[in-house]
Enzyme design. Structure first.
Site, PDB file in Angstrom:
ATOM      1  N   GLY A  13       0.782  -1.230   0.000  1.00  0.00           N
ATOM      2  CA  GLY A  13       0.000   0.000   0.000  1.00  0.00           C
ATOM      3  C   GLY A  13       0.816   1.282   0.000  1.00  0.00           C
ATOM      4  O   GLY A  13       0.309   2.337   0.403  1.00  0.00           O
ATOM      5  N   ASN A  15       1.761   3.064  -2.604  1.00  0.00           N
ATOM      6  CA  ASN A  15       1.112   4.004  -3.534  1.00  0.00           C
ATOM      7  C   ASN A  15      -0.181   4.559  -2.934  1.00  0.00           C
ATOM      8  O   ASN A  15      -0.500   5.733  -3.114  1.00  0.00           O
ATOM      9  CB  ASN A  15       0.817   3.327  -4.872  1.00  0.00           C
ATOM     10  CG  ASN A  15       2.034   3.330  -5.782  1.00  0.00           C
ATOM     11  OD1 ASN A  15       2.418   4.366  -6.315  1.00  0.00           O
ATOM     12  ND2 ASN A  15       2.658   2.165  -5.935  1.00  0.00           N
ATOM     13  N   LEU A  93     -10.270  -7.421 -12.546  1.00  0.00           N
ATOM     14  CA  LEU A  93     -11.687  -7.052 -12.424  1.00  0.00           C
ATOM     15  C   LEU A  93     -12.471  -7.638 -13.595  1.00  0.00           C
ATOM     16  O   LEU A  93     -11.956  -7.713 -14.721  1.00  0.00           O
ATOM     17  CB  LEU A  93     -11.812  -5.528 -12.398  1.00  0.00           C
ATOM     18  CG  LEU A  93     -11.151  -4.853 -11.189  1.00  0.00           C
ATOM     19  CD1 LEU A  93     -11.029  -3.346 -11.397  1.00  0.00           C
ATOM     20  CD2 LEU A  93     -11.919  -5.157  -9.900  1.00  0.00           C
ATOM     21  N   ASN A 107      -5.159   2.878 -12.912  1.00  0.00           N
ATOM     22  CA  ASN A 107      -4.218   1.919 -12.346  1.00  0.00           C
ATOM     23  C   ASN A 107      -2.809   2.432 -12.550  1.00  0.00           C
ATOM     24  O   ASN A 107      -2.546   3.183 -13.490  1.00  0.00           O
ATOM     25  CB  ASN A 107      -4.370   0.576 -13.078  1.00  0.00           C
ATOM     26  CG  ASN A 107      -3.438  -0.506 -12.553  1.00  0.00           C
ATOM     27  OD1 ASN A 107      -3.247  -0.648 -11.340  1.00  0.00           O
ATOM     28  ND2 ASN A 107      -2.845  -1.276 -13.465  1.00  0.00           N
ATOM     29  N   SER A 136       3.684   3.697 -15.426  1.00  0.00           N
ATOM     30  CA  SER A 136       2.615   4.301 -16.228  1.00  0.00           C
ATOM     31  C   SER A 136       1.329   4.315 -15.423  1.00  0.00           C
ATOM     32  O   SER A 136       1.009   3.345 -14.736  1.00  0.00           O
ATOM     33  CB  SER A 136       2.341   3.460 -17.487  1.00  0.00           C
ATOM     34  OG  SER A 136       3.527   3.188 -18.196  1.00  0.00           O
ATOM     35  N   LEU A 144      -6.008  -6.570 -19.669  1.00  0.00           N
ATOM     36  CA  LEU A 144      -5.052  -6.320 -18.592  1.00  0.00           C
ATOM     37  C   LEU A 144      -3.993  -5.281 -18.989  1.00  0.00           C
ATOM     38  O   LEU A 144      -3.335  -5.426 -20.029  1.00  0.00           O
ATOM     39  CB  LEU A 144      -4.363  -7.641 -18.224  1.00  0.00           C
ATOM     40  CG  LEU A 144      -3.381  -7.584 -17.055  1.00  0.00           C
ATOM     41  CD1 LEU A 144      -4.107  -7.375 -15.746  1.00  0.00           C
ATOM     42  CD2 LEU A 144      -2.534  -8.840 -17.012  1.00  0.00           C
ATOM     43  N   ASP A 145      -3.813  -4.270 -18.148  1.00  0.00           N
ATOM     44  CA  ASP A 145      -2.767  -3.239 -18.315  1.00  0.00           C
ATOM     45  C   ASP A 145      -2.786  -2.604 -19.707  1.00  0.00           C
ATOM     46  O   ASP A 145      -1.746  -2.343 -20.310  1.00  0.00           O
ATOM     47  CB  ASP A 145      -1.366  -3.845 -18.054  1.00  0.00           C
ATOM     48  CG  ASP A 145      -1.243  -4.432 -16.649  1.00  0.00           C
ATOM     49  OD1 ASP A 145      -1.876  -3.892 -15.732  1.00  0.00           O
ATOM     50  OD2 ASP A 145      -0.524  -5.430 -16.485  1.00  0.00           O
TER      51      ASP A 145
HETATM   52  C1  GRF Z   1       3.550  -1.101  -7.535  1.00  0.00           C
HETATM   53  O1  GRF Z   1       4.795  -1.344  -8.136  1.00  0.00           O
HETATM   54  C2  GRF Z   1       2.489  -0.924  -8.575  1.00  0.00           C
HETATM   55  O2  GRF Z   1       2.951  -0.323  -9.750  1.00  0.00           O
HETATM   56  C3  GRF Z   1       2.081  -2.342  -8.875  1.00  0.00           C
HETATM   57  O3  GRF Z   1       2.129  -2.990  -7.638  1.00  0.00           O
HETATM   58  C4  GRF Z   1       3.050  -2.317  -6.773  1.00  0.00           C
HETATM   59  C5  GRF Z   1       2.291  -1.945  -5.545  1.00  0.00           C
HETATM   60  O4  GRF Z   1       3.133  -1.450  -4.536  1.00  0.00           O
HETATM   61  N1  GRF Z   1       0.813  -2.374  -9.538  1.00  0.00           N
HETATM   62  P1  GRF Z   1       2.485  -0.784  -3.247  1.00  0.00           P
HETATM   63  O5  GRF Z   1       1.522  -1.794  -2.651  1.00  0.00           O
HETATM   64  O6  GRF Z   1       1.800   0.460  -3.675  1.00  0.00           O
HETATM   65  O7  GRF Z   1       3.643  -0.520  -2.328  1.00  0.00           O
END
Ligand code: GRF
Length: 188
Positions: A13, A15, A93, A107, A136, A144-145
Site C-alpha cells: 500500500g 502508492n 476485475l 491503475n 505508467s 489487462l494493463d
Molecule cells: C507497484 O509497483 C504498482 O505499480 C504495482 O504494484 C506495486 C504496488 O506497490 N501495480 P504498493 O503496494 O503500492 O507498495
C-alpha cells in the site's frame, strides 16, 4: 463537491499512502475507502492510521464472479465512491465490473506501457537488455494493463541493476507520478 475515491490494494500500500496524503493535502478529492482482497495486506493498517475507512473482500473460490462484483459494488455504494484507483490490487476485475465503471478506474503499472504488461516487469526488462524502465498510470479497460496511458515516468536502467534495485527507484517515481496524475484526471 469533492469526489470520493476508493483505492484497491492487495499488499504493502505504499502508492495508496502517497495518494491519500496527497488528496488530504491538496483537497481535490476525498479518500472514502481502501479495499483489500487480502486480509493480511500491510496497507490496511496504514489506511486506518490515516483515518480512512477500510474493507476486506477476499475472492473466494466458491462464490461466482457475479456475487463478488455485487459485494464490491455494494461496499462502494455504501461509501458513495465516484472513482477507483487501483494500487497494487492483484485481482483482475471482471468485464462487467469494468463496464459499469467505464472511464472511472485508473491503475499504476511498473513499466513503460505498452511494454511489459503483467508481472515481473523489471526482471523482464533487465533480461531483455532494456536501457529504460519506468511506470505508467492508465485508464482501466477490460484487457489487462491495456487502457489509455495518462502519463509515464522514465527511469534509466543501470548496468548493475537487479530487479530489486530497479524496483526501488521505480516505486519512488510511482509515489510522485500517481498522485499528480490522479489530481489532473479528477480536475479534468
Ligand atoms: C507497484 O509497483 C504498482 O505499480 C504495482 O504494484 C506495486 C504496488 O506497490 N501495480 P504498493 O503496494 O503500492 O507498495
Amino acid at each position: 463537491m469533492r469526489p470520493n475515491i476508493g483505492i484497491f490494494i492487495s499488499g504493502n500500500g505504499s502508492n495508496m499512502v502517497a495518494l491519500i496524503t496527497h488528496m488530504m493535502r491538496e483537497g481535490y478529492a476525498h479518500p472514502a475507502l481502501v479495499l483489500s482482497d487480502q486480509s493480511a495486506a500491510a496497507g490496511l493498517r496504514k489506511a486506518q492510521d490515516l483515518g480512512v475507512a477500510t474493507a476486506i473482500l477476499p475472492k473466494s473460490t466458491k462464490g461466482s464472479q457475479e456475487e463478488y462484483d455485487a459485494k464490491l459494488n455494494s461496499v462502494l455504494a455504501e461509501k458513495a465512491v465516484d472513482y477507483i484507483a487501483l494500487a497494487g490490487f492483484m485481482q483482475i476485475l471482471s468485464p462487467q465490473f469494468v463496464t459499469k465503471w467505464a472511464g472511472k478506474i485508473i491503475n499504476i503499472h511498473p513499466s513503460l506501457l505498452p511494454a511489459y504488461k503483467g508481472l515481473h516487469t523489471h526482471a523482464r526488462a533487465i533480461a531483455a537488455g532494456e536501457k529504460e524502465a519506468g511506470c505508467s498510470v492508465h485508464i482501466v479497460t477490460e484487457a489487462l494493463d491495456d487502457g489509455p496511458v495518462l502519463d509515464q515516468t522514465r527511469i534509466p536502467i543501470h548496468a548493475h541493476d537487479t530487479s530489486e534495485t530497479l524496483s526501488k527507484r521505480v516505486l519512488a517515481a510511482e509515489h510522485s507520478l500517481y498522485p499528480s496524475v490522479l489530481q489532473s484526471w479528477i480536475n479534468g
